[in-house]
Design a protein around this motif. Sequence first.
Motif, PDB file in Angstrom:
ATOM      1  N   GLY A 160       0.460  -0.891   0.301  1.00 47.65           N
ATOM      2  CA  GLY A 160      -0.071  -0.579  -0.349  1.00 47.65           C
ATOM      3  C   GLY A 160       0.628   1.635   0.338  1.00 47.65           C
ATOM      4  N   GLY A 161       1.764   0.835   0.672  1.00 52.74           N
ATOM      5  CA  GLY A 161       3.116   2.564   0.848  1.00 52.74           C
ATOM      6  C   GLY A 161       3.480   2.674  -0.421  1.00 52.74           C
ATOM      7  N   VAL A 162       3.612   1.705  -0.988  1.00 56.39           N
ATOM      8  CA  VAL A 162       3.953   1.999  -2.374  1.00 56.39           C
ATOM      9  C   VAL A 162       3.255   2.657  -3.845  1.00 56.39           C
ATOM     10  N   LEU A 163       1.967   2.080  -3.779  1.00 58.81           N
ATOM     11  CA  LEU A 163       0.513   2.791  -4.331  1.00 58.81           C
ATOM     12  C   LEU A 163       0.786   4.232  -3.930  1.00 58.81           C
ATOM     13  N   MET A 164       1.029   4.152  -2.870  1.00 59.01           N
ATOM     14  CA  MET A 164       0.425   6.048  -2.129  1.00 59.01           C
ATOM     15  C   MET A 164       1.549   6.551  -2.915  1.00 59.01           C
ATOM     16  N   LEU A 165       3.297   6.070  -2.331  1.00 60.62           N
ATOM     17  CA  LEU A 165       4.219   6.720  -3.457  1.00 60.62           C
ATOM     18  C   LEU A 165       4.399   6.814  -4.695  1.00 60.62           C
ATOM     19  N   SER A 166       3.273   5.988  -5.287  1.00 60.74           N
ATOM     20  CA  SER A 166       3.598   6.899  -6.786  1.00 60.74           C
ATOM     21  C   SER A 166       2.866   7.630  -7.069  1.00 60.74           C
ATOM     22  N   ILE A 167       1.173   7.554  -6.224  1.00 65.60           N
ATOM     23  CA  ILE A 167       0.235   8.574  -6.518  1.00 65.60           C
ATOM     24  C   ILE A 167       1.158  10.353  -6.409  1.00 65.60           C
ATOM     25  N   LEU A 168       1.668  10.159  -4.680  1.00 65.41           N
ATOM     26  CA  LEU A 168       2.365  11.286  -4.783  1.00 65.41           C
ATOM     27  C   LEU A 168       3.603  12.215  -5.009  1.00 65.41           C
ATOM     28  N   SER A 169       4.619  10.315  -6.199  1.00 65.76           N
ATOM     29  CA  SER A 169       5.289  11.179  -6.644  1.00 65.76           C
ATOM     30  C   SER A 169       4.724  12.075  -7.990  1.00 65.76           C
ATOM     31  N   PHE A 170       3.795  12.037  -8.370  1.00 64.09           N
ATOM     32  CA  PHE A 170       3.364  12.392 -10.235  1.00 64.09           C
ATOM     33  C   PHE A 170       2.198  13.232  -9.444  1.00 64.09           C
ATOM     34  N   ILE A 171       2.036  13.891  -7.963  1.00 69.82           N
ATOM     35  CA  ILE A 171       1.804  14.846  -7.577  1.00 69.82           C
ATOM     36  C   ILE A 171       1.967  16.150  -6.752  1.00 69.82           C
ATOM     37  N   SER A 172       2.891  15.774  -5.896  1.00 68.77           N
ATOM     38  CA  SER A 172       3.750  16.838  -5.143  1.00 68.77           C
ATOM     39  C   SER A 172       4.721  17.315  -5.768  1.00 68.77           C
ATOM     40  N   ASP A 173       4.861  18.017  -5.393  1.00 67.66           N
ATOM     41  CA  ASP A 173       6.061  19.365  -5.739  1.00 67.66           C
ATOM     42  C   ASP A 173       7.653  19.499  -4.778  1.00 67.66           C
ATOM     43  N   THR A 174       7.283  18.756  -3.296  1.00 69.49           N
ATOM     44  CA  THR A 174       8.377  18.285  -2.536  1.00 69.49           C
ATOM     45  C   THR A 174       8.867  17.319  -3.217  1.00 69.49           C
ATOM     46  N   PRO A 175      10.627  17.050  -2.010  1.00 74.82           N
ATOM     47  CA  PRO A 175      11.237  16.352  -2.561  1.00 74.82           C
ATOM     48  C   PRO A 175      10.542  14.943  -1.551  1.00 74.82           C
ATOM     49  N   PHE A 176      11.596  13.490  -1.797  1.00 75.45           N
ATOM     50  CA  PHE A 176      10.978  12.460  -1.945  1.00 75.45           C
ATOM     51  C   PHE A 176      10.530  12.385  -0.651  1.00 75.45           C
ATOM     52  N   ALA A 177      11.706  12.304   0.741  1.00 74.38           N
ATOM     53  CA  ALA A 177      12.042  12.463   1.880  1.00 74.38           C
ATOM     54  C   ALA A 177      10.361  13.413   2.599  1.00 74.38           C
ATOM     55  N   VAL A 178      10.370  13.749   2.013  1.00 74.36           N
ATOM     56  CA  VAL A 178       8.644  15.034   2.815  1.00 74.36           C
ATOM     57  C   VAL A 178       7.743  14.117   2.005  1.00 74.36           C
ATOM     58  N   TYR A 179       7.511  13.715   1.487  1.00 72.68           N
ATOM     59  CA  TYR A 179       6.271  12.962   0.521  1.00 72.68           C
ATOM     60  C   TYR A 179       5.881  11.561   1.017  1.00 72.68           C
ATOM     61  N   ASN A 180       6.896  10.911   1.658  1.00 68.09           N
ATOM     62  CA  ASN A 180       7.485   9.493   2.043  1.00 68.09           C
ATOM     63  C   ASN A 180       6.951   9.617   3.901  1.00 68.09           C
ATOM     64  N   ALA A 181       7.000  10.655   4.222  1.00 70.03           N
ATOM     65  CA  ALA A 181       7.674  11.721   5.458  1.00 70.03           C
ATOM     66  C   ALA A 181       5.313  11.072   5.458  1.00 70.03           C
ATOM     67  N   GLN A 182       4.721  11.736   4.550  1.00 74.76           N
ATOM     68  CA  GLN A 182       3.506  12.320   4.333  1.00 74.76           C
ATOM     69  C   GLN A 182       2.137  10.498   4.205  1.00 74.76           C
ATOM     70  N   LYS A 183       2.843   9.637   3.682  1.00 76.50           N
ATOM     71  CA  LYS A 183       2.767   8.323   3.160  1.00 76.50           C
ATOM     72  C   LYS A 183       2.588   7.828   4.825  1.00 76.50           C
ATOM     73  N   ASN A 184       4.067   8.150   5.309  1.00 77.44           N
ATOM     74  CA  ASN A 184       4.224   7.109   6.608  1.00 77.44           C
ATOM     75  C   ASN A 184       3.034   7.716   7.603  1.00 77.44           C
ATOM     76  N   LEU A 185       3.077   9.026   7.827  1.00 76.45           N
ATOM     77  CA  LEU A 185       1.900   8.968   8.763  1.00 76.45           C
ATOM     78  C   LEU A 185       0.096   9.017   8.727  1.00 76.45           C
ATOM     79  N   ALA A 186      -0.303   9.089   7.263  1.00 73.89           N
ATOM     80  CA  ALA A 186      -1.345   9.049   6.440  1.00 73.89           C
ATOM     81  C   ALA A 186      -1.674   7.479   6.390  1.00 73.89           C
ATOM     82  N   LEU A 187      -0.118   6.248   6.365  1.00 80.36           N
ATOM     83  CA  LEU A 187      -0.901   4.983   6.065  1.00 80.36           C
ATOM     84  C   LEU A 187      -1.192   4.261   7.382  1.00 80.36           C
TER      85      LEU A 187
END
Length: 257
Positions: A160-187
């Motif tokens: 599920g984390g990969v699915l979330m990361l794949s979506i955030l990587s296309f819409i986020s304008d922040t570095p990987f470390a930031v949207y990866n942290a957002q993924k960790n909190l959300a999931l």
Amino acid sequence: MFAYGTLIIILIVVGIVAGIVSTAAGLASLVSYPVLLALGLPPVTANVTNTVGLVFTSFGAVPASRRELRGHGRELKVLLPLTLIGSIVGAILLFVIPAATFAKVVPFFILVAAVLVLIPRHIHVKQPGEVVVTPKWVTALAWLGISLVGTYTGYFGAAGGVLMLSILSFISDTPFAVYNAQKNLALGLANIVSAVVYGLQTPIKWHYVIPLGIGFLIGGSLGPHIVRHVPAQLLKIVIGIGALGLAASLFKSAYGL
């Protein structure tokens, strides 16, 4: 199969590795779920045990990710509710829809996520004061996708984390470390909600969950620090290859290939 002392050690070690993989790459279930099956747990029981254990990952990962989460409340106000609503629906579906039905679809989700993560693309990181306009249809699709990932996480959750990361990587304008942290909190919150729903529906095997959770807590604390020091592109390649391997394994088990 094992003396309980040995089982505890195995689960803690597996939890540490899975916790690191979860917070750094979103692939905890690639490590922990197969081990739980190998230890003799039935699929649904292994899924429930894994999800409840993953709650401990968040207790380690979120405090360690404060630096990346700071200043991104606006994105989280959208991301968190969509994920949580989806996770409630998914957790309920686990006890309504036969697991074999969803198992036929899961490999396709993982395969798509792997491809999206591996596609080379230039990511424009927004600069202070810069306004980046994302097309409304892209935003709408992303919100739908995030809700579906929440549902998937509540139901099964592997990658599920990969699915979330794949979506955030296309819409986020922040570095990987930031949207990866957002993924960790959300999931992480999605796993908490799912664990509560599971607890109302079926007994929890706490003698498995506790040692696994201790490992997840340790691994979850280490993961964000690793993300800060490992090149994002390398992490994405590892995530994509791992997801392809998981998709192949799930295709084989679901379709007898």
